[in-house]
Motif scaffolding. Structure first.
Motif, PDB file in Angstrom:
ATOM      1  N   GLY A  98       0.797  -1.316  -0.057  1.00  0.00           N
ATOM      2  CA  GLY A  98       0.068  -0.001  -0.021  1.00  0.00           C
ATOM      3  C   GLY A  98       0.860   1.186   0.033  1.00  0.00           C
ATOM      4  N   PHE A  99       2.134   1.185   0.206  1.00  0.00           N
ATOM      5  CA  PHE A  99       2.887   2.387   0.412  1.00  0.00           C
ATOM      6  C   PHE A  99       3.946   2.303  -0.810  1.00  0.00           C
ATOM      7  N   SER A 100       3.765   1.824  -2.049  1.00  0.00           N
ATOM      8  CA  SER A 100       4.710   1.581  -2.889  1.00  0.00           C
ATOM      9  C   SER A 100       5.284   2.807  -3.403  1.00  0.00           C
ATOM     10  N   GLY A 101       4.703   3.827  -3.216  1.00  0.00           N
ATOM     11  CA  GLY A 101       5.472   5.185  -3.573  1.00  0.00           C
ATOM     12  C   GLY A 101       5.638   5.957  -2.374  1.00  0.00           C
ATOM     13  N   GLY A 102       6.059   5.480  -1.324  1.00  0.00           N
ATOM     14  CA  GLY A 102       6.521   6.215  -0.040  1.00  0.00           C
ATOM     15  C   GLY A 102       7.463   6.865  -0.483  1.00  0.00           C
ATOM     16  N   TYR A 103       8.559   6.589  -1.399  1.00  0.00           N
ATOM     17  CA  TYR A 103       9.672   7.199  -1.498  1.00  0.00           C
ATOM     18  C   TYR A 103       9.689   8.667  -1.692  1.00  0.00           C
ATOM     19  N   VAL A 104       8.159   9.103  -2.039  1.00  0.00           N
ATOM     20  CA  VAL A 104       8.310  10.596  -2.629  1.00  0.00           C
ATOM     21  C   VAL A 104       8.160  11.411  -1.327  1.00  0.00           C
ATOM     22  N   GLY A 105       8.299  10.606  -0.126  1.00  0.00           N
ATOM     23  CA  GLY A 105       8.548  11.627   1.138  1.00  0.00           C
ATOM     24  C   GLY A 105       9.758  12.575   1.023  1.00  0.00           C
ATOM     25  N   VAL A 106      10.891  11.730   0.434  1.00  0.00           N
ATOM     26  CA  VAL A 106      12.055  12.628   0.286  1.00  0.00           C
ATOM     27  C   VAL A 106      11.686  14.008  -0.525  1.00  0.00           C
ATOM     28  N   ASP A 107      11.031  13.762  -1.885  1.00  0.00           N
ATOM     29  CA  ASP A 107      10.887  15.042  -2.312  1.00  0.00           C
ATOM     30  C   ASP A 107       9.978  15.911  -1.676  1.00  0.00           C
ATOM     31  N   ILE A 108       8.934  15.443  -0.646  1.00  0.00           N
ATOM     32  CA  ILE A 108       8.518  16.565  -0.060  1.00  0.00           C
ATOM     33  C   ILE A 108       9.371  17.367   0.899  1.00  0.00           C
ATOM     34  N   LEU A 121      -2.704  15.263  -3.779  1.00  0.00           N
ATOM     35  CA  LEU A 121      -1.775  14.830  -4.884  1.00  0.00           C
ATOM     36  C   LEU A 121      -0.691  14.054  -4.078  1.00  0.00           C
ATOM     37  N   ILE A 122      -0.371  14.407  -2.939  1.00  0.00           N
ATOM     38  CA  ILE A 122       0.658  13.561  -2.292  1.00  0.00           C
ATOM     39  C   ILE A 122       0.175  12.104  -1.703  1.00  0.00           C
ATOM     40  N   VAL A 123      -0.939  11.859  -1.527  1.00  0.00           N
ATOM     41  CA  VAL A 123      -1.619  10.721  -1.035  1.00  0.00           C
ATOM     42  C   VAL A 123      -1.611   9.844  -2.231  1.00  0.00           C
ATOM     43  N   PHE A 124      -1.963  10.372  -3.476  1.00  0.00           N
ATOM     44  CA  PHE A 124      -2.040   9.781  -4.670  1.00  0.00           C
ATOM     45  C   PHE A 124      -0.811   9.142  -5.193  1.00  0.00           C
ATOM     46  N   SER A 125       0.323  10.141  -4.872  1.00  0.00           N
ATOM     47  CA  SER A 125       1.588   9.503  -5.316  1.00  0.00           C
ATOM     48  C   SER A 125       2.146   8.608  -4.655  1.00  0.00           C
ATOM     49  N   MET A 126       1.746   8.647  -3.009  1.00  0.00           N
ATOM     50  CA  MET A 126       2.460   7.746  -2.247  1.00  0.00           C
ATOM     51  C   MET A 126       1.941   6.219  -2.390  1.00  0.00           C
ATOM     52  N   PHE A 127       0.463   6.404  -2.822  1.00  0.00           N
ATOM     53  CA  PHE A 127      -0.165   4.920  -2.913  1.00  0.00           C
ATOM     54  C   PHE A 127      -0.159   4.424  -4.407  1.00  0.00           C
ATOM     55  N   LEU A 128       0.157   5.201  -5.245  1.00  0.00           N
ATOM     56  CA  LEU A 128      -0.055   4.610  -6.712  1.00  0.00           C
ATOM     57  C   LEU A 128       1.368   4.697  -7.469  1.00  0.00           C
ATOM     58  N   PHE A 129       2.361   5.544  -7.039  1.00  0.00           N
ATOM     59  CA  PHE A 129       3.456   5.414  -7.796  1.00  0.00           C
ATOM     60  C   PHE A 129       4.191   3.968  -7.017  1.00  0.00           C
ATOM     61  N   SER A 130       5.134   3.268  -7.810  1.00  0.00           N
ATOM     62  CA  SER A 130       5.578   2.248  -7.645  1.00  0.00           C
ATOM     63  C   SER A 130       7.310   2.075  -7.738  1.00  0.00           C
ATOM     64  N   LYS A 131       7.847   1.089  -7.838  1.00  0.00           N
ATOM     65  CA  LYS A 131       9.280   1.039  -8.076  1.00  0.00           C
ATOM     66  C   LYS A 131       9.421   1.051  -9.872  1.00  0.00           C
ATOM     67  N   ASP A 132       8.307   0.922 -10.257  1.00  0.00           N
ATOM     68  CA  ASP A 132       8.054   0.988 -11.929  1.00  0.00           C
ATOM     69  C   ASP A 132       7.875   2.150 -12.467  1.00  0.00           C
ATOM     70  N   THR A 133       7.498   3.106 -11.704  1.00  0.00           N
ATOM     71  CA  THR A 133       7.092   4.515 -12.115  1.00  0.00           C
ATOM     72  C   THR A 133       8.446   5.181 -12.423  1.00  0.00           C
ATOM     73  N   THR A 134       8.458   6.005 -13.857  1.00  0.00           N
ATOM     74  CA  THR A 134       9.582   6.531 -14.056  1.00  0.00           C
ATOM     75  C   THR A 134       9.900   8.032 -13.339  1.00  0.00           C
ATOM     76  N   PHE A 135      10.736   7.878 -12.436  1.00  0.00           N
ATOM     77  CA  PHE A 135      11.056   8.663 -11.309  1.00  0.00           C
ATOM     78  C   PHE A 135      12.542   9.191 -11.124  1.00  0.00           C
ATOM     79  N   PRO A 136      12.705  10.522 -11.073  1.00  0.00           N
ATOM     80  CA  PRO A 136      11.939  11.438 -10.695  1.00  0.00           C
ATOM     81  C   PRO A 136      11.124  12.103 -11.783  1.00  0.00           C
ATOM     82  N   GLY A 137      12.022  13.302 -12.745  1.00  0.00           N
ATOM     83  CA  GLY A 137      11.588  13.874 -13.785  1.00  0.00           C
ATOM     84  C   GLY A 137      10.042  14.433 -13.767  1.00  0.00           C
ATOM     85  N   PHE A 138       9.263  14.293 -14.706  1.00  0.00           N
ATOM     86  CA  PHE A 138       7.955  14.904 -14.486  1.00  0.00           C
ATOM     87  C   PHE A 138       6.934  14.386 -13.837  1.00  0.00           C
ATOM     88  N   SER A 139       7.259  12.813 -13.379  1.00  0.00           N
ATOM     89  CA  SER A 139       6.312  12.087 -12.211  1.00  0.00           C
ATOM     90  C   SER A 139       6.626  12.964 -11.027  1.00  0.00           C
TER      91      SER A 139
END
Length: 665
Positions: free
Chosen positions: A27-37, A231-249
């Protein structure tokens, strides 16, 4: 600068998902975006403070760095000290040596560059690298080098010019980040300052053009700040290791943070959510929590053969919170008190501390990870790769034309070739050494992770094009008579990760080929793979080549560089028996599909199959070592010792097989 409780609450929104992501919680597959915050918050606060000083003619770069030292270094140093002590008890020599190197990079505030360089094909799992998370601290520290002088120089031209300059730098950095991703340089985009600076500059932009919230209606503040949180919650739950990141994502969590900082005010729902006491409290200890979690998680993983359970990580998170509070209470807070520690003491302590960390790291590196802790030097020394791996093996899109491939025994007639992925590298070198006495040369064609892919194009950049070029070259070269094929098939089909051993990987890899994956079941994707393998075999056979196909090699559930050492020094207990490491039945289940397909090959007069089981296994088990020497140099690649044994077996089978019409001599 007025204190904002919601900013501390936002810090907790950033740090907790990072912990949950690194713990592997579903459920936290995009939790890495915390660093961007964190990046946006940091850019905002630092720029706001500097602008206030510029407005009041109190700007001082020296004072700025003193404040940064107070804020960052004491908690960092205490974490590094305890991490090093426990790492010395747990981490095996090769990784402890890398740990020492990372300590040096932390001391120079350059760990992002170090991990960018070290993000390699054969690195230990990222989850087991205790200081990996310090890359983000290094990015911030490097940002702090450039931003104060930049603000000082541009401020004199007025806020509009300053804002335009920051906007230009942000857009340039974001564009560069996406360009690197498009160019398949994800590590550069992820780790390096110039592809991450835009996120901090977004925070700077908020500080420069801070919105007067009193002039904005309540409903606007409510809606916009809520959109930011979503937007933050969306990215945390729906992003994953397969998301092209960082860039525009990364725009999604960054814009979300921008909206919250800019529009959140005391009468909004988001402010009330972020300002509850537990959120604020977590925010206050968030820096220590971020520092402590990765070493604790990483070192704990070394104690287990497989990935620890979610329940275990839940306990670790509670421990992280306790240790973080202690670090905040007894380290962070006292050093922020200027009466107890004046600026001179802080600067001297910062310099001495960094120097001590660098010296300690160098000592660990020079001592080869204090390998003297263990009494198995001969076994350690047998973990060897091909001496020409870096020169002769291709990775990614960095490959040369086939005509420039490594010609081992180059002065001899090149009549043999190896075609495969990275499992063929050591075999190529060992086989060439044995063919030398027959005055036969061997050409090595290997590309990491590249599987048979001529009938259908692989999504992996460069693989199909490389393979097509190599096969065309081999077909055209009449002097090449014998070709060895070797691939890590089951890792491609079902996934390479066996850290949940004895559970078999069972990923759906149908998206690996450039076909409509919606039309392919997992089983059909297996058949598609075999069609490509058969196609490769048919092309080579039709050109008159004789083929030697090596069955997939057995794999280890744990890196050999960890497996040959005790879990930790105090008890001297091992994860698995080194000579009965995995059941043979596991190998047969793992490779059931491809072994069955290879059995169906009909043109056996020109196809010789060679099994690696004689080298790696007995009737019941596959081993990690043989004759007190390692058979691997990581979890799945053969050591030079194993490659030599496999080469001997291959040549013996070759000579004994009467169907082959060309002998070595």
């Amino acid at each position: 600068m007025k204190y904002r409780k919601d900013i501390d609450g936002l810090r907790s929104v950033a740090v907790l998902p990072v912990l949950f992501f690194h713990a592997g919680f579903s459920g936290f597959s995009g939790g890495y975006v915390g660093v961007d915050i964190f990046f946006v918050i940091s850019g905002f606060l630092i720029t706001k403070i500097l602008l206030n000083e510029l407005e009041n003619n109190k700007f001082s770069i020296l004072k700025f760095y003193q404040r940064r030292a107070r804020r960052i270094l004491p908690a960092l140093f205490s974490t590094l000290i305890f991490t090093t002590l426990f790492a010395g008890l747990i981490i095996p020599p090769e990784l402890f040596k890398e740990f020492g190197q990372s300590l040096v990079s932390v001391g120079f505030f350059a760990s992002n560059i170090f991990f960018y360089w070290e993000t390699g094909y054969f690195g230990f799992d990222a989850e087991k690298v205790p200081l990996l998370h310090t890359w983000s601290l290094a990015v911030e520290e490097q940002f702090y080098i450039f931003v104060p002088p930049l603000l000082y120089l541009l401020y004199r031209f007025g806020v509009p010019i300053l804002g335009i300059a920051i906007l230009f730098l942000s857009i340039s950095s974001l564009t560069w980040s996406q360009y690197l991703l498009n160019d398949h340089q994800q590590s550069s985009s992820f780790y390096l300052l110039f592809s991450r600076a835009w996120e901090l500059f977004v925070g700077s932009f908020i500080a420069i053009y801070q919105i007067d919230k009193k002039k904005i209606s309540t409903i606007t503040s409510q809606v916009v700040s809520l959109i930011g949180l979503l937007l933050i919650v969306f990215s945390m739950f729906l992003f994953s290791k397969d998301t092209t990141f960082p860039g525009f994502s990364a725009l999604i969590p960054v814009v979300g943070t921008f909206l919250i900082i800019s529009f959140c005010r005391q009468d909004t729902l988001v402010f009330n959510l972020l300002s509850v006491k537990p959120m604020v409290w977590i925010g206050l200890i968030s820096y220590s929590l971020y520092l402590i979690h990765q070493p604790l998680f990483a070192l704990s993983r070394f104690l287990y053969l497989t990935e620890p359970s979610p329940q275990f990580f839940s306990i670790l998170i509670v421990l992280c919170i306790i240790f973080s509070y202690l670090n905040y209470r007894f380290v962070e807070t006292p050093f922020r008190n200027q009466q107890r520690f004046n600026d001179r003491i802080i600067l001297i302590s910062a310099g001495v501390g960094c120097l001590a960390i660098i010296i300690l790291g160098l000592a660990i590196h020079i001592s080869q990870g204090f390998a003297i802790r263990y009494n198995n030097k001969e076994l350690q020394d047998s973990i060897q790769r091909s001496p020409v791996r870096a020169k002769c093996h291709a990775t990614g899109t960095s490959y040369d034309i086939p005509e420039n491939a490594c010609k081992l025994n180059g002065h001899q007639k090149q009549s043999w070739a190896v075609l495969g992925d990275s499992h063929g590298v050591e075999l190529s070198y060992a086989l060439a050494e044995r063919l030398k006495k027959h005055q036969i040369g061997l050409t090595q064609h290997t590309l990491s992770s590249c599987q048979p892919a001529l009938k259908n194009i692989l999504r992996m950049p460069g693989c199909s094009a490389w393979q097509a070029g190599v096969v065309n070259s081999l077909v055209a070269d009449k002097s090449i008579t014998t070709i060895v094929l070797i691939f890590r098939t089951s890792a491609f089909l079902a996934g390479p990760n066996i850290k949940y051993y004895p559970v078999l990987p069972d990923e759906d890899r149908s998206v690996e080929f450039e076909v409509d994956s919606a039309q392919f079941s997992k089983e059909q994707s297996y058949e598609l793979y075999w069609e490509n393998y058969q196609h490769l075999i048919a092309i080579l056979l039709d050109s008159g080549k004789q083929l030697i196909i090596v069955d997939p090699l057995p794999e280890l559930p744990l890196d050999i560089r960890q497996l040959i050492y005790p879990r930790e020094l105090l008890t001297q207990t091992y994860h698995l028996p080194l000579e009965q490491t995995t059941p043979l039945s596991f190998y047969k289940k793992r490779n059931k599909f491809i072994l069955a397909k290879l059995e169906t090959l009909t043109n056996k007069s020109k196809v010789l199959r060679v099994s690696p089981l004689t080298t790696f296994c007995n009737n019941e088990y596959c081993s990690a070592i043989k004759n007190e020497k390692s058979l691997y140099f990581d979890t799945n690649h053969p050591s030079m010792f194993a490659a030599g044994l496999l080469s001997d077996h291959l040549l013996k089978e070759f000579e004994q097989n009467k169907d082959f019409y060309r002998s070595i001599d």
